[in-house]
Design a protein around this motif. Structure first.
Motif, short mmCIF file in Angstrom:
data_model
loop_
_atom_site.label_atom_id
_atom_site.label_comp_id
_atom_site.label_asym_id
_atom_site.label_seq_id
_atom_site.Cartn_x
_atom_site.Cartn_y
_atom_site.Cartn_z
N LYS A 56 52.78 12.90 76.40
CA LYS A 56 51.83 11.80 76.63
C LYS A 56 52.35 10.55 75.93
O LYS A 56 52.65 10.59 74.73
N VAL A 57 52.45 9.46 76.69
CA VAL A 57 52.99 8.20 76.17
C VAL A 57 51.87 7.16 76.18
O VAL A 57 51.33 6.84 77.25
N LEU A 58 51.53 6.66 75.01
CA LEU A 58 50.52 5.62 74.87
C LEU A 58 51.23 4.26 74.93
O LEU A 58 52.04 3.93 74.06
N ASP A 61 57.59 5.75 84.96
CA ASP A 61 57.48 7.17 84.60
C ASP A 61 58.83 7.87 84.68
O ASP A 61 59.15 8.72 83.85
N ASP A 62 59.65 7.48 85.67
CA ASP A 62 60.99 8.07 85.76
C ASP A 62 61.88 7.60 84.61
O ASP A 62 62.69 8.38 84.08
N ALA A 63 61.75 6.32 84.23
CA ALA A 63 62.55 5.81 83.11
C ALA A 63 62.21 6.54 81.81
O ALA A 63 63.10 6.91 81.03
N LEU A 64 60.92 6.77 81.57
CA LEU A 64 60.51 7.47 80.36
C LEU A 64 60.85 8.96 80.43
O LEU A 64 61.14 9.59 79.41
N ARG A 65 60.83 9.51 81.62
CA ARG A 65 61.22 10.92 81.77
C ARG A 65 62.69 11.11 81.41
O ARG A 65 63.05 12.07 80.72
N ASP A 66 63.54 10.20 81.87
CA ASP A 66 64.96 10.27 81.51
C ASP A 66 65.16 10.04 80.02
O ASP A 66 66.02 10.67 79.40
N LEU A 67 64.38 9.15 79.45
CA LEU A 67 64.50 8.88 78.01
C LEU A 67 64.17 10.11 77.18
O LEU A 67 64.87 10.43 76.21
N LEU A 68 63.12 10.82 77.56
CA LEU A 68 62.67 11.99 76.80
C LEU A 68 63.39 13.27 77.20
O LEU A 68 63.15 14.32 76.60
N SER A 69 64.26 13.19 78.22
CA SER A 69 64.97 14.38 78.73
C SER A 69 63.97 15.48 79.06
O SER A 69 64.17 16.65 78.71
N PRO A 117 56.15 12.56 82.26
CA PRO A 117 55.17 12.34 81.19
C PRO A 117 53.95 11.59 81.70
O PRO A 117 54.01 10.84 82.68
N ALA A 118 52.84 11.79 81.01
CA ALA A 118 51.60 11.10 81.35
C ALA A 118 51.56 9.76 80.63
O ALA A 118 51.66 9.70 79.40
N LEU A 119 51.42 8.67 81.38
CA LEU A 119 51.37 7.33 80.81
C LEU A 119 49.91 6.90 80.71
O LEU A 119 49.18 6.88 81.71
N VAL A 120 49.48 6.58 79.50
CA VAL A 120 48.08 6.23 79.27
C VAL A 120 48.01 4.92 78.49
O VAL A 120 48.96 4.52 77.81
N THR A 121 46.88 4.27 78.60
CA THR A 121 46.58 3.07 77.83
C THR A 121 45.11 3.13 77.44
O THR A 121 44.47 4.18 77.57
N PRO A 131 46.72 13.58 66.28
CA PRO A 131 46.32 14.90 66.80
C PRO A 131 46.59 15.07 68.29
O PRO A 131 46.76 16.20 68.76
N GLU A 132 46.63 13.97 69.05
CA GLU A 132 46.87 14.07 70.50
C GLU A 132 48.35 14.11 70.85
O GLU A 132 48.70 14.22 72.03
N HIS A 133 49.22 14.00 69.84
CA HIS A 133 50.68 14.04 70.06
C HIS A 133 51.13 12.96 71.05
O HIS A 133 51.77 13.24 72.07
N PHE A 134 50.79 11.72 70.73
CA PHE A 134 51.18 10.59 71.57
C PHE A 134 52.57 10.10 71.18
O PHE A 134 52.90 10.01 69.99
N PHE A 135 53.39 9.78 72.18
CA PHE A 135 54.53 8.90 71.99
C PHE A 135 54.00 7.48 72.17
O PHE A 135 53.40 7.17 73.21
N VAL A 136 54.21 6.61 71.20
CA VAL A 136 53.69 5.25 71.27
C VAL A 136 54.81 4.32 71.73
O VAL A 136 55.86 4.22 71.07
N ALA A 137 54.60 3.65 72.86
CA ALA A 137 55.57 2.71 73.41
C ALA A 137 55.08 1.30 73.16
O ALA A 137 54.03 0.90 73.69
N THR A 138 55.80 0.54 72.36
CA THR A 138 55.38 -0.80 72.00
C THR A 138 56.59 -1.66 71.66
O THR A 138 57.63 -1.14 71.25
N GLN A 139 56.42 -2.96 71.81
CA GLN A 139 57.43 -3.94 71.41
C GLN A 139 57.00 -4.71 70.17
O GLN A 139 57.73 -5.59 69.71
N ASP A 140 55.82 -4.39 69.64
CA ASP A 140 55.28 -5.08 68.47
C ASP A 140 55.97 -4.55 67.21
O ASP A 140 55.82 -3.38 66.85
#
Length: 271
Positions: free
Chosen positions: A27-29, A47-55, A60-64, A115-124
């Motif tokens: 899961k990617v936040l 989603d394909d770009a992040l799937r390749d990144l995480l191998s 992966p599920a993309l959430v906001t 607890p939700e095991h998020f991968f956090v995607a941010t540029q901040d």
């Protein structure tokens, strides 16, 4: 270069999977800055770009969150495309009575231990620095047209090491259970309950106090390294006859010498 980058990313994902229990589908936040980066550099489909990144073998599920979407809406026309695409993502529940900033919303969703095991995607950059101090929070960021996973920070590695040591050590409840099991199996009395834990563990596991070492005894020679004995050649019939003739001649010479010595003695006595 691509091989090294992919190896580093796989190593980071393996660290979080082993130490913090991350499992597929990941899961990617995603916050607004990362959505804007994906659209600016055309890293689509995301989603394909992040799937390749995480191998990952699964997408992966993309959430906001609603707070992140609201922040993109407040930014106006410059982030209109990002706002439209963020609305297409799944939203996770953030328990806020009023809309808060995206940074505070992400930190509240992550909590103390993610607890939700998020991968956090941010540029901040400020948010990334805060997330490094929270154990079990992998951070994804973009650099031009490439995506990266931050390597685990020193704090996260220390936390993983302490957590592993804690799992290996025995807590009070396990200690009491072990004492009770040792008492019932071995029939020991109450006074023996107060023995140190090392002796109880040894008795429960059937381990001797001192290890018995066997001395190495001298062994025979290696039969493969020894030469084979040559078989004795049996004498032929001709050789046997020759040896018999030699023996008979020798015996005749001995008898003749003895007779001559006897005759000489008799002649001396007669004279």
């Amino acid at each position: 270069m691509r091989v090294k980058k992919r190896a580093k990313n796989r190593k980071a994902v393996k660290f979080y999977s082993t130490c913090f229990g991350f499992r597929e589908p990941y899961k990617v936040l995603i916050d607004g800055t990362f959505v804007h980066h994906l659209l600016t550099h055309r890293l689509l489909p995301s989603d394909d770009a992040l799937r390749d990144l995480l191998s990952a073998s699964r997408t992966p599920a993309l959430v906001t969150s609603k707070c992140i979407v609201a922040e993109l809406r407040r930014l106006g026309k410059s982030h209109a495309e990002s706002f439209d695409n963020a609305q297409l993502l799944a939203t996770t529940k953030c328990e806020h009575d009023k809309v808060v900033s995206a940074v505070n919303c992400v930190l509240s969703l992550i909590g103390d231990k993610n607890p939700e095991h998020f991968f956090v995607a941010t540029q901040d950059a400020d948010l990334r620095e805060k997330l490094r101090e929270i154990p079990g929070v992998p951070v994804i960021y973009g650099l031009k047209n490439s995506l990266f996973i931050e390597q685990p920070s020193v704090q996260q590695r220390k936390f993983a090491q302490l957590d592993e040591e804690k799992r290996l050590n025995m807590d009070i409840s396990e200690y009491k259970k072990l004492m009770k099991a040792a008492a019932t199996e071995n029939g020991i009395d109450r006074e023996q309950h107060e023995r140190p834990i090392s002796s109880l563990v040894k008795n429960a596991l059937g381990v001797a106090d001192k290890s018995k070492f066997k001395r190495n005894r001298a062994k025979g020679p290696n039969p493969l390294s020894c030469k084979k004995k040559k078989p004795k050649s049996q004498p032929s019939a001709i050789q046997n006859q020759g040896s018999m003739a030699d023996g008979e001649a020798k015996r005749k010479r001995v008898r003749k010498r003895k007779r001559s010595q006897k005759d000489n003695k008799q002649a001396e006595m007669a004279s």
